[in-house]
Design a protein around this motif. Structure first.
Motif, PDB file in Angstrom:
ATOM      1  N   LEU A   1       0.833  -1.206   0.000  1.00 15.73           N
ATOM      2  CA  LEU A   1       0.000   0.000   0.000  1.00 15.73           C
ATOM      3  C   LEU A   1       0.867   1.254   0.000  1.00 15.73           C
ATOM      4  O   LEU A   1       0.513   2.268  -0.605  1.00 15.73           O
ATOM      5  CB  LEU A   1      -0.938   0.010   1.203  1.00 15.73           C
ATOM      6  CG  LEU A   1      -2.120  -0.968   1.145  1.00 15.73           C
ATOM      7  CD1 LEU A   1      -3.010  -0.806   2.356  1.00 15.73           C
ATOM      8  CD2 LEU A   1      -2.923  -0.776  -0.128  1.00 15.73           C
TER       9      LEU A   1
ATOM     10  N   ARG B   1      -8.366   6.087  -0.500  1.00 14.01           N
ATOM     11  CA  ARG B   1      -8.225   4.706  -0.987  1.00 14.01           C
ATOM     12  C   ARG B   1      -7.348   3.884  -0.048  1.00 14.01           C
ATOM     13  O   ARG B   1      -7.606   2.694   0.173  1.00 14.01           O
ATOM     14  CB  ARG B   1      -7.651   4.695  -2.407  1.00 14.01           C
ATOM     15  CG  ARG B   1      -7.626   3.309  -3.041  1.00 14.01           C
ATOM     16  CD  ARG B   1      -9.028   2.751  -3.246  1.00 14.01           C
ATOM     17  NE  ARG B   1      -9.005   1.310  -3.489  1.00 14.01           N
ATOM     18  CZ  ARG B   1     -10.086   0.610  -3.822  1.00 14.01           C
ATOM     19  NH1 ARG B   1     -11.254   1.200  -3.939  1.00 14.01           N
ATOM     20  NH2 ARG B   1     -10.008  -0.686  -4.026  1.00 14.01           N
TER      21      ARG B   1
ATOM     22  N   GLU C   1      -8.736   0.445   1.725  1.00  8.16           N
ATOM     23  CA  GLU C   1      -8.044  -0.847   1.636  1.00  8.16           C
ATOM     24  C   GLU C   1      -7.723  -1.434   3.008  1.00  8.16           C
ATOM     25  O   GLU C   1      -7.669  -2.646   3.165  1.00  8.16           O
ATOM     26  CB  GLU C   1      -6.744  -0.683   0.839  1.00  8.16           C
ATOM     27  CG  GLU C   1      -6.931  -0.337  -0.624  1.00  8.16           C
ATOM     28  CD  GLU C   1      -7.063  -1.570  -1.504  1.00  8.16           C
ATOM     29  OE1 GLU C   1      -6.920  -2.695  -0.992  1.00  8.16           O
ATOM     30  OE2 GLU C   1      -7.320  -1.391  -2.709  1.00  8.16           O
ATOM     31  N   THR C   2      -7.493  -0.579   3.998  1.00 11.38           N
ATOM     32  CA  THR C   2      -7.080  -1.074   5.317  1.00 11.38           C
ATOM     33  C   THR C   2      -8.247  -1.273   6.277  1.00 11.38           C
ATOM     34  O   THR C   2      -8.280  -2.254   7.032  1.00 11.38           O
ATOM     35  CB  THR C   2      -6.044  -0.132   5.962  1.00 11.38           C
ATOM     36  OG1 THR C   2      -6.543   1.214   5.929  1.00 11.38           O
ATOM     37  CG2 THR C   2      -4.709  -0.210   5.244  1.00 11.38           C
TER      38      THR C   2
ATOM     39  N   TYR D   1     -16.113  -0.272  -2.614  1.00 15.63           N
ATOM     40  CA  TYR D   1     -15.082  -1.267  -2.294  1.00 15.63           C
ATOM     41  C   TYR D   1     -15.710  -2.607  -1.905  1.00 15.63           C
ATOM     42  O   TYR D   1     -15.274  -3.665  -2.354  1.00 15.63           O
ATOM     43  CB  TYR D   1     -14.216  -0.730  -1.149  1.00 15.63           C
ATOM     44  CG  TYR D   1     -13.253  -1.732  -0.551  1.00 15.63           C
ATOM     45  CD1 TYR D   1     -12.104  -2.108  -1.242  1.00 15.63           C
ATOM     46  CD2 TYR D   1     -13.477  -2.278   0.717  1.00 15.63           C
ATOM     47  CE1 TYR D   1     -11.199  -3.008  -0.687  1.00 15.63           C
ATOM     48  CE2 TYR D   1     -12.585  -3.168   1.276  1.00 15.63           C
ATOM     49  CZ  TYR D   1     -11.455  -3.535   0.569  1.00 15.63           C
ATOM     50  OH  TYR D   1     -10.568  -4.430   1.123  1.00 15.63           O
TER      51      TYR D   1
ATOM     52  N   SER E   1      -4.499  -7.160  -7.521  1.00 10.47           N
ATOM     53  CA  SER E   1      -3.813  -7.070  -6.226  1.00 10.47           C
ATOM     54  C   SER E   1      -2.751  -5.987  -6.283  1.00 10.47           C
ATOM     55  O   SER E   1      -2.354  -5.539  -7.349  1.00 10.47           O
ATOM     56  CB  SER E   1      -3.150  -8.407  -5.874  1.00 10.47           C
ATOM     57  OG  SER E   1      -2.144  -8.720  -6.822  1.00 10.47           O
TER      58      SER E   1
ATOM     59  N   LYS F   1      -4.333  -2.772  -8.202  1.00  4.78           N
ATOM     60  CA  LYS F   1      -5.650  -2.790  -7.558  1.00  4.78           C
ATOM     61  C   LYS F   1      -5.913  -1.447  -6.890  1.00  4.78           C
ATOM     62  O   LYS F   1      -7.008  -0.894  -6.965  1.00  4.78           O
ATOM     63  CB  LYS F   1      -5.721  -3.916  -6.532  1.00  4.78           C
ATOM     64  CG  LYS F   1      -7.068  -3.987  -5.804  1.00  4.78           C
ATOM     65  CD  LYS F   1      -7.014  -4.999  -4.686  1.00  4.78           C
ATOM     66  CE  LYS F   1      -8.302  -4.950  -3.871  1.00  4.78           C
ATOM     67  NZ  LYS F   1      -8.239  -5.770  -2.663  1.00  4.78           N
ATOM     68  N   PHE F   2      -4.883  -0.909  -6.225  1.00  5.73           N
ATOM     69  CA  PHE F   2      -5.010   0.380  -5.529  1.00  5.73           C
ATOM     70  C   PHE F   2      -5.362   1.476  -6.526  1.00  5.73           C
ATOM     71  O   PHE F   2      -6.294   2.247  -6.334  1.00  5.73           O
ATOM     72  CB  PHE F   2      -3.700   0.696  -4.818  1.00  5.73           C
ATOM     73  CG  PHE F   2      -3.722   1.955  -3.995  1.00  5.73           C
ATOM     74  CD1 PHE F   2      -3.928   1.894  -2.626  1.00  5.73           C
ATOM     75  CD2 PHE F   2      -3.515   3.201  -4.566  1.00  5.73           C
ATOM     76  CE1 PHE F   2      -3.939   3.041  -1.857  1.00  5.73           C
ATOM     77  CE2 PHE F   2      -3.529   4.351  -3.813  1.00  5.73           C
ATOM     78  CZ  PHE F   2      -3.733   4.261  -2.453  1.00  5.73           C
TER      79      PHE F   2
END
Length: 330
Positions: free
Chosen positions: A185, A225, A229-230, A300, A310, A314-315
């Motif tokens: 990330l 973002r 993700e987290t 998401y 991934s 993906k990010f």
């Protein structure tokens, strides 16, 4: 805000007596609606009568934020290191020559934390007479004028990240700033921010709204973002009892994450007051929170079954529907 501080400094450089009439004229002006501009009439010796235009941004969340100043003063890598340090609620000191630089950069790094809020001492411009505050053992984010630097170096400051905004250098650091965030990330953050100008230019040709065609809009989306993700799955672990009270299932939330590096990050981040305040707010709400973060979380959660993408791609692809061109690029 920084424009006002620049005008204050300009007047103070001539005579401190010129500051009060300017501030009085400012306070007598009507507060502008979002997106509107006001004109403030002032007088300056040598220049005569002046009219200063002050515009209020459309997005109130970024109302006092100037990411441009932050990126002028600091490299992407340094910004991410500072972001990581603030996430883990460390002590951070900014040093600069100008009041407006301190104010702009301090407010900008705090804005990067959205949807979380800095819960500790926050003094964008710390008067030299109060410099002993930096000896405090609790977390803080403070700004100091460069003239206070010699005194700062003499004080018994506990572990802190000291940042010179004029030279893009750390005066003092902990040496672990590059290891605080999940590795993939962090790489995605760096890549998106390094490409910020390219992304803004490409997005200006798309159908997305004007907000994303700006540096503020893009930078905000990039850091949102990261949090999507987290912690974007947090709502799945808010359970409701028979009385209607909500409770957060902490361990189930953390263990549900497949990535080991994100789980390790969460172990530390979940102990912060920032995270505690965020969850408490969601537990006490009678209805679901609404905002840009929640919109991105919804998107998401709809993407979750798609396991093909991934890492960095993906990010980047997940920055949101406002940046549809990313689907074509990667």
């Amino acid at each position: 805000m920084d424009q006002i501080l620049d005008e204050v400094e300009r007047r103070r450089g001539i005579s401190a007596a010129l500051v009060y009439p300017f501030m009085r004229s400012l306070m007598e002006s009507p507060f502008p609606a979002p997106g509107k501009t006001i004109k403030v009439k002032t007088f300056l010796p040598g220049a005569g009568n002046e009219v200063i235009e002050l515009r209020r941004p459309m997005d109130s969340r970024l109302e006092h934020v100037d990411f441009e100043c932050l990126f002028k003063c600091l490299s992407v890598r340094q910004i991410i290191r500072i972001f990581a340090s603030l996430l883990l609620e460390r002590r951070v000191i900014f040093v600069a020559d100008k009041l407006s630089t301190l104010s702009s950069c301090s407010h900008a790094v705090v804005a990067l934390l959205y949807p979380f809020s800095w819960q500790h001492t926050f003094i964008p411009v710390l008067p030299s007479s109060m410099i002993d505050i930096v000896c405090c053992p609790t977390p803080f984010l403070v700004g100091l004028l460069s003239s206070s630097l010699p005194k700062l170096k003499e004080l018994p400051v506990e572990e802190a990240l000291m940042v010179n905004l004029g030279s893009d250098r750390f005066i003092r650091q902990m040496d672990d700033e590059d290891t605080l965030l999940p590795r993939k990330l962090q790489a995605a953050l760096e890549q998106a921010l390094e490409r910020k100008n390219e992304l803004i230019n490409q997005d200006s040709d798309s159908d997305s709204d004007d907000e994303c065609n700006t540096l503020n809009g893009l930078v905000s989306e990039v850091f949102i973002r990261f949090f999507v993700e987290t912690v974007g799955h947090y709502s799945l672990f808010l359970t409701q009892n028979e009385k209607g009270d909500r409770a957060f299932q902490r361990e189930a939330f953390r263990k549900s994450v497949a990535s080991k590096s994100i789980r390790r990050f969460l172990e530390v981040f979940m102990e912060s007051q920032m995270f505690a305040g965020f969850i408490q707010d969601r537990e006490l709400r009678k209805c679901r929170a609404k905002g840009l973060f929640e919109q991105r979380v919804e998107q998401y959660l709809e993407e979750l079954p798609d396991t093909e993408q991934s890492g960095v791609n993906k990010f980047l692809r997940g920055l949101g529907n406002k940046m549809k061109f990313l689907h074509k690029k990667n």
